[in-house]
Write an enzyme that holds these catalytic residues in place. Structure first.
Site, PDB file in Angstrom:
ATOM      1  N   ASP A   1     -13.524   5.372   9.364  1.00 25.25           N
ATOM      2  CA  ASP A   1     -13.727   5.221   7.927  1.00 25.25           C
ATOM      3  C   ASP A   1     -14.468   3.711   7.636  1.00 25.25           C
ATOM      4  OD1 ASP A   1     -14.135   6.189   5.224  1.00 25.25           O
ATOM      5  OD2 ASP A   1     -12.069   5.676   4.883  1.00 25.25           O
TER       6      ASP A   1
ATOM      7  N   LYS B   1       0.864  -1.184   0.039  1.00 27.54           N
ATOM      8  CA  LYS B   1      -0.024  -0.016   0.036  1.00 27.54           C
ATOM      9  C   LYS B   1       0.831   1.167  -0.070  1.00 27.54           C
ATOM     10  CE  LYS B   1      -3.712   2.530   2.456  1.00 27.54           C
ATOM     11  NZ  LYS B   1      -4.693   2.476   3.370  1.00 27.54           N
TER      12      LYS B   1
HETATM   13  P1  ADP Z   1      -7.503   3.741   0.598  1.00 25.10           P
HETATM   14  O1  ADP Z   1      -6.792   4.481   1.929  1.00 25.10           O
HETATM   15  O2  ADP Z   1      -6.968   4.273  -0.766  1.00 25.10           O
HETATM   16  O3  ADP Z   1      -8.900   3.500   0.752  1.00 25.10           O
HETATM   17  P2  ADP Z   1      -7.406   0.877   1.293  1.00 25.10           P
HETATM   18  O4  ADP Z   1      -6.302   0.462   2.283  1.00 25.10           O
HETATM   19  O5  ADP Z   1      -8.623   1.046   1.782  1.00 25.10           O
HETATM   20  O6  ADP Z   1      -6.934   2.340   0.726  1.00 25.10           O
HETATM   21  O7  ADP Z   1      -7.203  -0.178  -0.109  1.00 25.10           O
HETATM   22  C1  ADP Z   1      -7.936   0.052  -1.088  1.00 25.10           C
HETATM   23  C2  ADP Z   1      -8.500  -1.137  -1.651  1.00 25.10           C
HETATM   24  O8  ADP Z   1      -7.541  -1.981  -2.051  1.00 25.10           O
HETATM   25  C3  ADP Z   1      -9.276  -1.733  -0.837  1.00 25.10           C
HETATM   26  O9  ADP Z   1     -10.776  -1.564  -0.970  1.00 25.10           O
HETATM   27  C4  ADP Z   1      -9.086  -3.168  -1.258  1.00 25.10           C
HETATM   28  O10 ADP Z   1     -10.125  -3.622  -2.305  1.00 25.10           O
HETATM   29  C5  ADP Z   1      -7.848  -3.194  -1.823  1.00 25.10           C
HETATM   30  N1  ADP Z   1      -7.006  -3.915  -0.541  1.00 25.10           N
HETATM   31  C6  ADP Z   1      -6.353  -3.185   0.209  1.00 25.10           C
HETATM   32  N2  ADP Z   1      -5.593  -3.790   1.083  1.00 25.10           N
HETATM   33  C7  ADP Z   1      -6.019  -5.300   0.884  1.00 25.10           C
HETATM   34  C8  ADP Z   1      -5.222  -6.343   1.218  1.00 25.10           C
HETATM   35  N3  ADP Z   1      -4.638  -6.584   2.110  1.00 25.10           N
HETATM   36  N4  ADP Z   1      -5.634  -7.589   0.625  1.00 25.10           N
HETATM   37  C9  ADP Z   1      -6.642  -7.323  -0.594  1.00 25.10           C
HETATM   38  N5  ADP Z   1      -7.046  -6.278  -0.784  1.00 25.10           N
HETATM   39  C10 ADP Z   1      -6.825  -5.250  -0.460  1.00 25.10           C
HETATM   40 MG    MG Z   2     -10.075   2.491   1.864  1.00 24.93          MG
END
Ligand code: ADP
Ligand code: MG
Length: 408
Positions: A230, A124
């Site tokens: 959130d 991320k």
């Molecule tokens: P943001 O801060 O941009 O909202 P998120 O952490 O919510 O970031 O991640 C965005 C998207 O990426 C999530 O909605 C999910 O679909 C996917 N995602 C994030 N982390 C994971 C993970 N550990 N495994 C699978 N999908 C993930």
């Molecule tokens: Mg998110």
């Protein structure tokens, strides 16, 4: 903005020294003057070598030239910072190869990666404080007064640090969150959750039971002193687990919610805790009503009652976790202000930086359009609701185009 593993491959040792020199310089300067880059990178070849490296790095977009009134200089680009973070993760064996991007938000990019054993993980990359180029041009006064200029590098790093600290703490208390693996600069490596985001699920066999699980999760967080802030269908990943088999030998599946995305977590003692708590609860209520036509017969849960359960059943307080892990109060405040600013003024964050490619899905809209909260209808893999049972957002087997990174 994409990660480019190919660029990573071609960096010469001198260029590397100069890149780290720019990073070092940017701790104290928004635009790092050339003399400081020379000083920081201490290349044997002297100034000429530095200048050659500077133009190499600028050409591949890891740094960008900035003309200031007082002096010319360079700043690290997102690409440059990504590079440094990726390098650190590969050094620590957290990442061996980089696959495709599975999500792009205003707050982050989500990239599939794998370790040396081929185990898939998620990288991320936080993109907080990335102000739109347009708003810089049209809205200078706004930017001057607000913390918007506090520095994307600093803010994104804070977001990653805070998220990593909370993920670690929640995990150690047994909360269903991904396992945090490593953090460097503005990035986190965590386990990949093979799942559907709740927003992509059109139908569940038993909405009441999933609803109850989610409300229980909000209350359990509260017991530990925390509000997610959130808690919605974008940040809940739903995993199917086999619970057993029925008389006919068919598998009985259980839906297990996994919570993600923690930079905005707040304490139950926060001055606006009640508002955040109610907002989280209402997000779930609204979503269940709209998507599953489900309304709970129970009112609440209510903040006041939840607050009384703080620390109950031996629940460890987790709200001081960030402070305990190297954060200062000022850092928390800066991060909170940046997140709030983005909530209030999403228009200032909508387009990418000048050196970044423009997101090609900028104007893509959510199918059912209603009540989408800002800042979230931006996932790269938009899925029409009626095809929700396909794992459109997460298709690692088909999508993963692993590029081996061979750095330096
Ligand atoms: P943001 O801060 O941009 O909202 P998120 O952490 O919510 O970031 O991640 C965005 C998207 O990426 C999530 O909605 C999910 O679909 C996917 N995602 C994030 N982390 C994971 C993970 N550990 N495994 C699978 N999908 C993930
Ligand atoms: Mg998110």
């Amino acid at each position: 903005m994409k990660l480019d593993p190919k660029a990573v491959r071609h960096l010469a040792p001198e260029d590397w020294r100069v890149l780290t020199g720019v990073e070092l310089g940017s701790k104290g300067h928004e635009v790092v003057p050339t003399y400081l880059i020379e000083k920081n990178s201490r290349l044997r070849g002297g100034a000429r070598g530095v200048h050659r490296s500077i133009s190499n790095l600028a050409r591949i977009g890891l740094i960008a030239k900035v003309k200031e009134n007082k002096y010319d200089g360079y700043r690290l680009t997102y690409g440059g910072l990504d590079y440094l973070a990726l390098h650190a993760h590969t050094q620590k064996n957290a990442i061996y190869s980089v696959g495709s991007r599975i999500g792009v938000g205003k707050e982050s990019d989500i990239v599939m990666v794998a370790d040396e054993h081929g185990v898939q993980k998620v990288l991320k990359i936080h993109r907080l404080g990335r102000i739109s180029f347009r708003s810089v041009k049209t809205n200078r006064d706004y930017l001057k007064n607000k913390n918007a200029g506090a520095g994307w590098m600093y803010l994104s790093r804070l977001a990653a640090m805070k998220e990593f600290a909370f993920m670690t703490a929640l995990r150690s208390e047994g909360f269903p969150v991904p396992e945090p693996i490593a953090q460097s600069r503005h990035t986190i490596v965590m386990t990949f959750i093979d799942s559907f985001p709740l927003r992509q699920i059109s139908d569940v066999p038993d909405p009441a039971s999933l609803y109850a699980d989610l409300i229980a999760m909000i209350l359990r967080l509260a017991k530990h002193g925390l509000i997610h802030g959130d808690f919605n269908e974008f940040n809940l990943l739903i995993k199917e687990e086999v619970e057993g088999t029925n008389g006919d030998g068919e598998e009985i599946l259980k839906l297990v919610p996994i919570l993600i995305d923690f930079p905005q977590m707040v304490s139950m003692d926060h001055e606006n805790a009640e508002m955040y708590f109610d907002r989280d609860v209402n997000c779930i209520k609204t979503f269940f009503k709209r998507r599953f036509k489900f309304t709970s017969t129970q009112p609440g849960p209510f903040f006041k009652a939840a607050k009384k359960t703080l620390g109950q059943d031996g629940a460890k307080r987790l709200d001081a976790v960030a402070l305990a892990s190297g954060f200062t109060k000022k850092m928390l405040k800066d991060l909170e202000a940046a997140i709030k600013d983005k909530e209030l003024h999403p228009e200032n964050y909508e387009v990418s930086e000048d050196e970044d490619e423009k997101a090609d899905d900028d104007d893509e809209e959510e199918e059912d359009g209603d009540e989408q909260d800002e800042g979230h209808h931006d996932q790269e893999s938009q899925t029409p609701e009626n095809s929700a049972q396909e794992k459109v957002g997460l298709q690692p087997e088909q999508d993963l185009d692993i590029e081996k990174l061979s750095i330096l």
